[in-house]
Design a protein around this motif. Structure first.
Motif, PDB file in Angstrom:
ATOM      1  N   LYS A 157      -8.589  42.369  15.089  1.00 38.91           N
ATOM      2  CA  LYS A 157      -8.477  41.156  14.274  1.00 38.91           C
ATOM      3  C   LYS A 157      -8.270  41.461  12.793  1.00 38.91           C
ATOM      4  O   LYS A 157      -7.857  40.587  12.026  1.00 38.91           O
ATOM      5  CB  LYS A 157      -9.707  40.268  14.459  1.00 38.91           C
ATOM      6  N   ILE A 206      -0.621  37.593  18.855  1.00 40.73           N
ATOM      7  CA  ILE A 206      -1.732  36.646  18.907  1.00 40.73           C
ATOM      8  C   ILE A 206      -2.055  36.227  20.342  1.00 40.73           C
ATOM      9  O   ILE A 206      -3.221  36.017  20.698  1.00 40.73           O
ATOM     10  CB  ILE A 206      -1.437  35.401  18.032  1.00 40.73           C
ATOM     11  N   HIS A 214      -8.432  31.816  15.174  1.00 43.98           N
ATOM     12  CA  HIS A 214      -7.035  32.216  15.352  1.00 43.98           C
ATOM     13  C   HIS A 214      -6.307  31.283  16.311  1.00 43.98           C
ATOM     14  O   HIS A 214      -5.726  31.698  17.311  1.00 43.98           O
ATOM     15  CB  HIS A 214      -6.962  33.666  15.827  1.00 43.98           C
TER      16      HIS A 214
END
Length: 261
Positions: free
Chosen positions: A112, A122, A189
């Motif tokens: 990350k 991702i 995220h």
């Protein structure tokens, strides 16, 4: 040390197989212990090398596949008559799931921080989070919480509460914190707290249980909130003063609440 232990266990396993006297469950347990010892050495190498960006994902996949083999083998050989827990026992199964979940936690913790990789990968990152949480929650679920009633007498009330919450070791508590933290990263995220299906994502491991089911929903916000609330309650309750820190967990809980509003 762990390589030596694993090698010694494999030698013992080979000897017992040649003699043909031991029951299959004992042989499978020895094999599982050897897998745990040998992969532990390799996991430590990855951690020491800070999960090299070019090669670590493939190595993580390989290790997870190897750590899945004992349960796969039990299901292949004994599934008609026995469940894996009746052959391997709760402790070994917990170790197998803990090691996979903790490995993905450590990998994601490093990955990350790699902004360029994260932008390009991702979907892979979120799949690793998803699978890591799955393994850790499964690890917590193997032993049933102790049902406290008049037939159960425990003088230590704090111990009784821990067992009634399904917390049988420090590792169970760490699994709650790790899974909560991975859910937090998932929300940070792009998770948006929604249940999502990851069936279109390549599996971290071909033997991944979430891949077998084709579609598995995970609400990062709800799951993370539940895990961290339980973690904080236990650390500030029966384990108060035992050195467990809740500051980070509380910060993440605030984030979950903010995402919900």
């Amino acid at each position: 040390v762990f390589l030596a232990k694993g090698s010694a266990t494999l030698d013992k396993l080979k000897d017992l197989c040649n003699k043909g006297k031991e029951c299959p469950s004992m042989l499978l347990q020895l094999y599982t212990q050897a897998v745990l010892d040998i992969t532990y050495f390799e996991e430590n190498q990855l951690v020491d090398e800070d999960f090299p960006e070019e090669s670590s994902l493939q190595k993580v996949k390989e290790l997870i596949s190897i750590l899945s083999e004992p349960e796969d083998l039990v299901q292949e050989l004994c599934w008609i008559l026995f469940q894996p827990i009746s052959i391997l026992g709760a402790e070994l199964l917990e170790c197998l799931y803990w090691r996979r979940g903790a490995l993905l936690y450590m990998y994601c913790h490093t990955a990350k921080e790699r902004n360029e990789w994260l932008r390009e990968s991702i979907t892979i990152f979120r799949k690793c989070l998803h699978d890591g949480v799955h393994y850790l929650m499964k690890m917590i679920s193997f032993r049933y919480p102790l049902q406290l009633n008049e037939d159960v007498s425990l003088q230590d009330k704090d111990t009784a509460r821990l067992l009634s919450e399904g917390i049988f070791s420090d590792t169970h508590l760490l699994a709650m914190m790790y899974s909560g933290e991975m859910c937090y990263w998932g929300l940070q995220h792009g998770g948006e707290g929604k249940q999502e299906s990851l069936e279109t994502v390549d599996c971290v491991s071909n033997s991944d249980l979430s891949c077998r089911s084709q579609s598995m929903l995970l609400d990062f916000r709800e799951t993370g909130r539940n895990m961290l609330m339980k973690y904080v309650a236990v650390c500030e309750g029966p384990l108060k003063g035992q050195g467990w820190n809740t500051a980070t967990a509380k910060q993440m809980l605030c984030y979950f609440v903010k995402c919900q509003s």
